[in-house]
Design a protein around this motif. Structure first.
Motif, short mmCIF file in Angstrom:
data_model
loop_
_atom_site.label_atom_id
_atom_site.label_comp_id
_atom_site.label_asym_id
_atom_site.label_seq_id
_atom_site.Cartn_x
_atom_site.Cartn_y
_atom_site.Cartn_z
N VAL A 80 0.85 -1.19 0.00
CA VAL A 80 0.00 0.00 0.00
C VAL A 80 0.89 1.25 0.00
O VAL A 80 0.65 2.20 -0.75
CB VAL A 80 -0.96 0.00 1.22
CG1 VAL A 80 -1.66 1.34 1.37
CG2 VAL A 80 -1.99 -1.11 1.07
N ASP A 81 1.95 1.24 0.79
CA ASP A 81 2.86 2.40 0.81
C ASP A 81 3.50 2.62 -0.56
O ASP A 81 3.60 3.75 -1.04
CB ASP A 81 3.95 2.20 1.88
CG ASP A 81 3.37 2.37 3.28
OD1 ASP A 81 2.24 2.91 3.39
OD2 ASP A 81 4.02 1.94 4.25
N ARG A 82 3.91 1.52 -1.19
CA ARG A 82 4.51 1.64 -2.54
C ARG A 82 3.47 2.22 -3.49
O ARG A 82 3.77 3.05 -4.34
CB ARG A 82 4.91 0.26 -3.06
CG ARG A 82 6.35 -0.11 -2.73
CD ARG A 82 6.60 -1.57 -3.09
NE ARG A 82 6.44 -1.88 -4.49
CZ ARG A 82 5.97 -3.05 -4.97
NH1 ARG A 82 5.60 -4.01 -4.13
NH2 ARG A 82 5.87 -3.26 -6.24
N PHE A 83 2.24 1.76 -3.34
CA PHE A 83 1.15 2.23 -4.21
C PHE A 83 0.92 3.73 -4.01
O PHE A 83 0.85 4.50 -4.97
CB PHE A 83 -0.12 1.44 -3.92
CG PHE A 83 -1.30 1.84 -4.78
CD1 PHE A 83 -1.42 1.36 -6.07
CD2 PHE A 83 -2.28 2.70 -4.30
CE1 PHE A 83 -2.50 1.72 -6.87
CE2 PHE A 83 -3.36 3.08 -5.10
CZ PHE A 83 -3.47 2.58 -6.39
N LEU A 84 0.86 4.13 -2.74
CA LEU A 84 0.54 5.54 -2.47
C LEU A 84 1.65 6.47 -2.95
O LEU A 84 1.39 7.62 -3.32
CB LEU A 84 0.27 5.74 -0.97
CG LEU A 84 -1.00 5.03 -0.48
CD1 LEU A 84 -1.18 5.20 1.02
CD2 LEU A 84 -2.25 5.52 -1.22
N GLU A 85 2.88 5.96 -3.00
CA GLU A 85 4.00 6.75 -3.57
C GLU A 85 3.73 7.11 -5.03
O GLU A 85 4.21 8.10 -5.55
CB GLU A 85 5.30 5.95 -3.48
CG GLU A 85 6.09 6.17 -2.20
CD GLU A 85 6.32 7.66 -1.96
OE1 GLU A 85 6.99 8.29 -2.80
OE2 GLU A 85 5.78 8.20 -0.96
N MET A 86 2.96 6.24 -5.69
CA MET A 86 2.67 6.48 -7.12
C MET A 86 1.55 7.49 -7.31
O MET A 86 1.31 7.95 -8.42
CB MET A 86 2.18 5.17 -7.77
CG MET A 86 3.19 4.08 -7.76
SD MET A 86 2.40 2.60 -8.46
CE MET A 86 3.78 1.52 -8.34
#
Ligand SMILES: NC(=O)C1=CN([C@@H]2O[C@H](COP(=O)(O)OP(=O)(O)OC[C@H]3O[C@@H](n4cnc5c(N)ncnc54)[C@H](OP(=O)(O)O)[C@@H]3O)[C@@H](O)[C@H]2O)C=CC1
Ligand SMILES: O=C1O[C@H](COP(=O)(O)O)[C@@H](O)[C@H](O)[C@H]1O
Length: 489
Positions: A80-86
């Motif tokens: 989720v954190d990787r996703f939100l970085e996008m």
């Protein structure tokens, strides 16, 4: 694990990024594809809407949406954190030339050289033309930018034409991806495999052997938070003009020359053009429209449509149509199409009933063979056929079924339809999207029904919430000696 192609880095610009569709479907779909390794970490999702939000505030909304709409077992904090970085956000009124286009340009121009650019219009369709024009004037449409158009494309042929023209001024047709999420459903795509990979079915797929076809998309839910949209649309426009006619096309089309987009679309459009037009002589007996009244679903009392709305309405929450296709393959075979809110159960399926056996070999007439393709839920296929009854020494028959449940068969998570479609647009893979002439042919066929209903030439019927629909729909089939699937047992 589903086999999917890793896509090139992309910038997904979503207009309507604070809306229901983005939160419930688009963000979860992109998240799932990140977990599956299809989305590169350099990809960006750039939400835009008028609401004045900071990037961090939008990221919080996106996280909340994932928490709500991704299964808890699949919600992984690191991913989720990787996703939100996008995830980025630009506050922008897509319909206004003097809005914050500079803000969008800044995000887009930052490290975007090799990125595929996709614009997703998840707003009201009457904004599609203005957004396209503004993107063009701002020079934001690159040579190979794709645009994804949500349904409905218009409310009739004229408005569909206007939208297609307005978008077509700035995007070439092969970069326009008109989404119909039913085509993203595995079980809908499976119709092509069932028909053309199995000589058993391919050889009997015609009027010579098939008595009737039923295509149903029934829901338990009502109009939920979308009453304003739905009451201007109704079941015919919301489900039949697009999703169910697409399903009908796959069931009825001739074998396409290949699985290339234009071959499949040519085959589908020729079905739409062969649908026998409904007119004043057939409309009253071949169409049923109805609204749900107060009833009970799973033990709870449910208000009627008009009580929910709080005002009078001439909008149908139930539609059933009897269609015929004027081709040698389908001569005189009725295709019954129905869709409704607030039925007894959620069910989307295709039911193919075969003609009775002509044999007089057995003491009793064999039951008809029935093929049921379950689109959802419990995705699968069942095939009803006759065997010898082992308890009967006089060749009595017994009707039985082979039943395949895909989730057991493949032990995979069944992806939401949007997952695949969103990434197909990045790949530039258009097979599961609708070409302009398909949209227009579908509107042409439903036009006489819309007109007759608007003039009340077919009376509004009623059905209790939690039932299988109005008596009038049962009568429509009874006139042909047929029954709906739920009454077959
Ligand atoms: N929701 C669903 O399940 C489905 C929806 N669709 C289609 O998807 C589209 C969106 O539906 P849905 O999400 O339900 O609608 P919502 O009303 O929930 O969301 C509309 C979105 O558009 C934004 N918006 C409105 N006007 C503008 C504007 N001028 N410029 C930029 N953004 C704008 C709104 O944000 P803001 O107010 O901040 O600008 C909001 O983000 C519609 O075409 C609908 O028919 C299709 C199938 C299913
Ligand atoms: O497009 C729409 O589809 C949904 C039903 O989709 P499903 O995948 O759950 O069958 C419907 O609820 C909605 O009204 C309609 O706009």
């Amino acid at each position: 694990m589903t086999q999917c192609h890793k896509v090139a880095p992309f910038d997904y610009v979503i207009f309507g990024a604070t809306g229901d569709l983005t939160m419930r479907k688009l963000l979860p779909a992109l998240y799932y594809r990140l977990t599956m390794g299809q989305v590169p970490d350099t990809a960006r999702i750039i939400g835009t809407a008028r609401s004045p939000l900071k990037r961090s505030e939008y990221q919080t909304r996106a996280r909340d949406a994932l928490k709500r709409f991704v299964k808890s077992d699949d919600f992984d904090e690191d991913t989720v954190d990787r996703f939100l970085e996008m995830v980025h956000y630009v506050s922008l009124d897509g319909s206004k030339p003097d809005s914050n286009w500079e803000g969008l340009r800044e995000v887009l121009n930052h490290k975007a050289e090799d990125h595929v650019r996709v614009f997703y219009y998840a707003t009201a369709p009457d904004l599609y033309g203005a957004i396209s024009k503004n993107l063009h004037q701002e020079g934001l449409i690159t040579e190979d930018s794709r645009v994804v158009l949500e349904k409905p494309i218009g409310i009739d042929l004229k408005t569909a034409d206007e939208i297609n023209e307005a978008v077509g001024k700035y995007f070439k047709e092969n970069y326009v991806f008109r989404i119909d999420h039913y085509l993203g459903k595995e079980t809908v795509q499976n119709v092509i495999a069932l028909r053309f990979a199995n000589p058993l079915f391919e050889s009997v797929w015609s009027a010579e052997h098939i008595e009737s076809v039923q295509i149903t998309a029934g829901e338990v839910v009502g109009v939920e938070g979308r009453a304003a949209y739905y009451d201007n649309s109704g079941a015919l426009r919301d489900m039949v003009q697009n999703h169910l006619l697409q399903v009908l096309c796959l069931v009825a089309m001739e074998k396409p020359s290949s699985l290339q987009a234009d071959d499949v679309r040519d085959a589908k459009v020729s079905v739409l053009k062969s649908l026998v037009p409904l007119d004043s002589s057939t409309l009253p007996t071949s169409t049923v429209r109805a609204q749900y009244t107060k009833g009970h679903i799973k033990g709870a009392t449910v208000e009627g449509y008009l009580e929910e709305l709080g005002h009078e309405s001439n909008t149908e929450t139930y539609v059933a149509l009897r269609a015929e296709i004027d081709t040698p393959r389908w001569k005189n075979v009725p295709f019954y199409i129905r869709s409704a809110k607030r039925l007894k159960a959620k069910v989307s399926e295709i039911v193919v009933t075969f003609k009775p056996s002509a044999t007089n070999l057995f003491p009793a007439q064999p039951e008809r063979n029935v093929l049921v393709i379950r689109i959802q839920p419990d995705e699968g296929v069942s095939w009803r056929f006759n065997v010898k009854n082992p308890m009967d020494d006089d060749f009595g028959l017994w009707e039985t079924a082979m039943d395949v449940h895909f989730e057991r068969e493949f032990a995979v998570r069944y992806p939401d339809a949007y997952e695949r479609l969103l990434l197909d647009a990045v790949r530039g893979y258009p097979v599961l999207f609708i070409r302009r002439d398909e949209v227009e042919a579908a509107w042409k066929w439903v036009a006489p029904v819309m007109d007759a209903w608007a003039k009340n030439e077919v009376p509004m019927a009623h059905y209790a919430a939690g039932s299988w629909g109005p008596e009038e729909a049962r009568q429509m089939l009874a006139r042909d000696g047929q029954v709906w699937h739920e009454d077959m047992e």
